[in-house]
Motif scaffolding. Structure first.
Motif, mmCIF file in Angstrom:
data_model
loop_
_atom_site.group_PDB
_atom_site.id
_atom_site.type_symbol
_atom_site.label_atom_id
_atom_site.label_comp_id
_atom_site.label_asym_id
_atom_site.label_seq_id
_atom_site.Cartn_x
_atom_site.Cartn_y
_atom_site.Cartn_z
ATOM 1 N N PRO A 98 0.825 -1.211 0.000
ATOM 2 C CA PRO A 98 0.000 0.000 0.000
ATOM 3 C C PRO A 98 0.857 1.258 0.000
ATOM 4 O O PRO A 98 1.931 1.296 0.603
ATOM 5 N N ARG A 99 0.348 2.305 -0.679
ATOM 6 C CA ARG A 99 1.100 3.551 -0.739
ATOM 7 C C ARG A 99 0.175 4.748 -0.929
ATOM 8 O O ARG A 99 -0.808 4.664 -1.643
ATOM 9 N N ILE A 100 0.558 5.822 -0.273
ATOM 10 C CA ILE A 100 -0.220 7.053 -0.370
ATOM 11 C C ILE A 100 -0.101 7.642 -1.770
ATOM 12 O O ILE A 100 -1.045 8.230 -2.290
ATOM 13 N N ILE A 101 1.073 7.491 -2.386
ATOM 14 C CA ILE A 101 1.275 7.983 -3.749
ATOM 15 C C ILE A 101 2.372 7.151 -4.409
ATOM 16 O O ILE A 101 3.304 6.703 -3.747
ATOM 17 N N ASP A 102 2.187 6.928 -5.686
ATOM 18 C CA ASP A 102 3.175 6.226 -6.496
ATOM 19 C C ASP A 102 3.261 7.002 -7.808
ATOM 20 O O ASP A 102 2.246 7.182 -8.491
ATOM 21 N N LEU A 103 4.438 7.503 -8.126
ATOM 22 C CA LEU A 103 4.654 8.265 -9.355
ATOM 23 C C LEU A 103 5.687 7.525 -10.186
ATOM 24 O O LEU A 103 6.841 7.382 -9.764
#
Length: 168
Positions: A98-103
């Protein structure tokens, strides 16, 4: 920024923690404030099931284009994307967790790299409908550096789109 000296980059944005769509909005706003970068087309936000680590919340995913001025290299843009993730609170406890943001940097012009820290085009780009469908939304005529067009790649995948959901 001189139009003829820009490089078009495509970035995949994903989030499956917190207010996912707000996380994507914050990331887009941060990208739009980078020096000598113009935020271009933005795909709709799609909801997608996790691909590798299945026991986690679904993702909100989107693809955006950036027109990057001549001061930008692919390596510098990748470094900046990782810094944005860190500032937004991304914690790397578990690979593909899980991740808050992935760019993810998908493409940087027609450049190709195969280094430990950077592979372009993105190494799993052609396998992921959750990236290819939004990419098609903003660049339907896209041709990859090897000459393959986006629609050919999508035709090889088994997936379907239902409303805002992409199922693969």
């Amino acid at each position: 920024m001189t139009q003829s000296r820009t490089t078009r980059a495509f970035i995949s944005l994903g989030s499956n923690l917190g207010d996912q769509e707000d996380n994507l909005r914050q990331a887009r706003e941060t990208l739009s404030r980078l020096p000598e970068v113009r935020l271009g087309s933005q795909s709709p936000v799609y909801l997608t099931e996790p691909q590798d680590v299945r026991n986690q919340p679904w993702f909100a995913n989107q693809v955006v284009s950036l027109d990057c001025g001549p001061v930008w290299t692919a390596q510098e843009l990748l470094r900046t994307l990782l810094e944005i993730e860190d500032r937004m609170g991304r914690v790397r406890e578990r690979d593909k967790g899980p991740r808050i943001i992935d760019l993810d940097l998908l493409l940087f012009g027609s450049q190709c790299y195969d280094f430990p820290e950077l592979t372009l085009p993105h190494p799993r780009l052609r396998e992921r409908a959750f990236v290819l469908v939004p990419l098609r939304d903003i660049a339907p005529e896209l041709v990859f550096p090897d000459g393959t067009n986006l629609s050919e790649v999508l035709d090889r995948l088994s997936f379907h789109v239902q409303g805002r959901g992409i199922f693969q």
